[in-house]
Write an enzyme that holds these catalytic residues in place. Structure first.
Site, PDB file in Angstrom:
ATOM      1  N   HIS A 152     114.941   2.246  79.634  1.00  0.00           N
ATOM      2  CA  HIS A 152     113.559   2.570  79.982  1.00  0.00           C
ATOM      3  C   HIS A 152     113.449   3.406  81.254  1.00  0.00           C
ATOM      4  O   HIS A 152     112.427   4.063  81.486  1.00  0.00           O
ATOM      5  CB  HIS A 152     112.730   1.296  80.129  1.00  0.00           C
ATOM      6  CG  HIS A 152     111.346   1.412  79.567  1.00  0.00           C
ATOM      7  ND1 HIS A 152     110.526   2.485  79.841  1.00  0.00           N
ATOM      8  CD2 HIS A 152     110.632   0.616  78.740  1.00  0.00           C
ATOM      9  CE1 HIS A 152     109.365   2.329  79.221  1.00  0.00           C
ATOM     10  NE2 HIS A 152     109.410   1.211  78.544  1.00  0.00           N
ATOM     11  N   ASP A 382     110.393  16.065  62.088  1.00  0.00           N
ATOM     12  CA  ASP A 382     111.008  16.572  60.859  1.00  0.00           C
ATOM     13  C   ASP A 382     112.363  17.162  61.230  1.00  0.00           C
ATOM     14  O   ASP A 382     112.444  18.203  61.877  1.00  0.00           O
ATOM     15  CB  ASP A 382     110.107  17.619  60.219  1.00  0.00           C
ATOM     16  CG  ASP A 382     110.684  18.213  58.945  1.00  0.00           C
ATOM     17  OD1 ASP A 382     111.821  17.843  58.568  1.00  0.00           O
ATOM     18  OD2 ASP A 382     110.014  19.052  58.320  1.00  0.00           O
TER      19      ASP A 382
END
Length: 463
Positions: A152, A382
């Protein structure tokens, strides 16, 4: 389901024109910002899946190596600068890259429901020095599951999706667009003189040796339940929440009001207790001037919504929505600037304050912590075979830690919530999570409170 690991290696950035990527290694550093320092000191894991046909592993690997030359933090390591300040060392040590396979049809062994089986689809996030790890798992049907973990300190959820969208572009062989902004400190200079307008103790910091959470450890199993909210249900819920209020509440505010209330009811929390809802708030568009979307790092603070349980469960739903709305709205430029001034002052060192986050917590009862992925640009992920048919958090059974994500298992506009609860509380939650009838919900809560309290009996304090 047996996951067979085919290979595991460190993948380094592939600098153009350099045959040996390690020869491009430098010792530059990125100093962690004030926001990086108060975020979770841990790895998180997520999983996305793509139907066949999709690019071969070599294309994924080569494009990742290419994009790491721009997002160098992902291939770096945590360390310190020359003055002892925490930093990310841009040493190009590399990302853990794992190739795996499963000799089974994806849909036969992986369902839409949360399951510990998901843990085998990404590298373990525990005890690793790599800041990022990627695992490509190919199923017999041709489905490819991409699981990754990231520390994180690298960045918040918005920054992480920026990286993933850039990797997707590189995988398709198109320009990745604007790269990340690596400077994490120039936007957040403290004011002179400082203007600390808000209380930041027990909001972002706590005195060392104290705990923000109850410190309870569960002695019964926590299970993760996926709640699917259809577009139609959300529309009805928003009408109900806003019909008796002067504010038109958002999808997130309406859903969180409903979930906060129903989770609290399912837990059979006593009416006189206080429950808190913690919401991560992205500061990029809340600061003035706004911080560019290309900013790569953490820029999140938390809104704390608090209520007596009796008032939360017995009031109309717009009561909870208004508590949420007011606290999220409160985190404006003034609040973020106040935090910067406080965190930059000597108070943190003089009072021996530490970040509020508690990596050892296992249960948040009677509180709720929520992470929303509703604004992430997943439609742009994509990699050459179309967008993923799901993008979900890994199996993370920390009681009370909720994830709210756009649903990949229903029509556009539907939402999934991943809700971890103690096993004994789950049946009650399942009975009311789709109810829009206040009388049914409050009666269910009253009935559950009249029974023996399983939660109190099944938890022991560590304090």
């Amino acid at each position: 389901m047996e996951v067979k690991i085919e290979s595991s290696r460190l993948l380094k950035p592939a600098y153009e024109g350099i045959d040996d990527p390690s020869s491009g290694t430098t010792s530059e550093i990125v100093k962690l910002s004030l926001f990086d320092k108060v975020t979770d000191d841990a790895h998180f894991a997520a999983i996305c899946a793509f139907r066949a046909p999709n690019p071969p592993n070599s294309v994924w690997e080569n494009s990742l190596a290419k994009v790491l030359t721009t997002f160098r933090e992902w291939a770096g390591r945590l360390g310190e600068d020359a003055d002892g300040n925490p930093a990310i060392i841009l040493n190009d040590e590399g990302v853990r890259f794992v190739e795996a396979s499963v000799d089974a049809i994806h849909d036969d062994v992986i369902t839409s429901e949360p399951s510990p089986a998901l843990l085998g689809l990404h590298p373990s996030p525990w005890g690793v020095e790599e800041l990022a790890q990627v695992q490509l798992t190919r199923f017999a049907c041709g489905t490819l599951v991409v699981g990754f973990t990231f520390h994180h300190k690298l960045g918040d959820g918005y920054g992480t999706t920026h990286f993933l969208v850039s990797w997707a572009s590189a995988c398709r062989g198109v320009d990745i667009g604007s790269g990340p902004m690596h400077d994490r400190t120039s936007f957040f200079a403290p004011r002179d003189p400082p203007q600390i307008e808000f209380e930041h103790r027990m909001a972002e910091y706590r005195p060392k040796g104290t705990r923000f959470l109850s410190g309870y450890k569960p002695t019964e199993e926590t299970v993760v339940h996926r709640v699917h909210f259809t577009k139609e249900f959300i529309a009805k819920l928003k009408v109900k929440v806003s019909s008796r209020a002067n504010t038109k509440y958002s999808t997130f505010e309406s859903l969180m009001a409903h979930l906060w209330r129903t989770v609290t009811m399912a837990r059979s929390v006593e009416a006189g207790e206080t429950t808190r809802l913690r919401i991560a708030v992205n500061g990029r568009h809340r600061m003035d001037p706004e911080v560019p979307e290309e900013y790569f790092g953490n820029l999140v603070l938390w809104a704390y919504c608090s209520s007596k349980v009796g008032e939360l469960v017995n009031s109309p739903l717009h009561y909870a929505a208004e508590v949420i709305h007011s606290q999220v709205t409160r985190l404006n430029d003034r609040y973020f600037r106040s935090f910067i001034d406080f965190a930059s002052s000597k108070v943190v060192e003089e009072e021996d304050l530490v970040p509020l986050t508690d990596p050892d917590a296992e249960a948040l009862y009677p509180d709720v912590d929520v992470n929303s992925w509703l604004g992430f640009p997943m439609r742009f992920m994509d990699f050459g075979g179309g967008k993923p048919f799901y993008f979900i958090p890994s199996y993370f059974p920390m009681e009370g830690l909720l994830f709210v994500v756009p649903s990949f298992f229903g029509e556009d506009g539907s939402v999934d919530a991943y809700v971890p609860l103690f096993e004994s509380n789950l049946p009650t939650f399942q009975n009311i999570c789709y109810s829009l009838d206040d009388k049914i919900e409050t009666q269910t809560y009253a009935n559950s409170c009249s029974l023996e309290k399983p939660v109190a009996a099944l938890m022991t304090s560590t304090s």
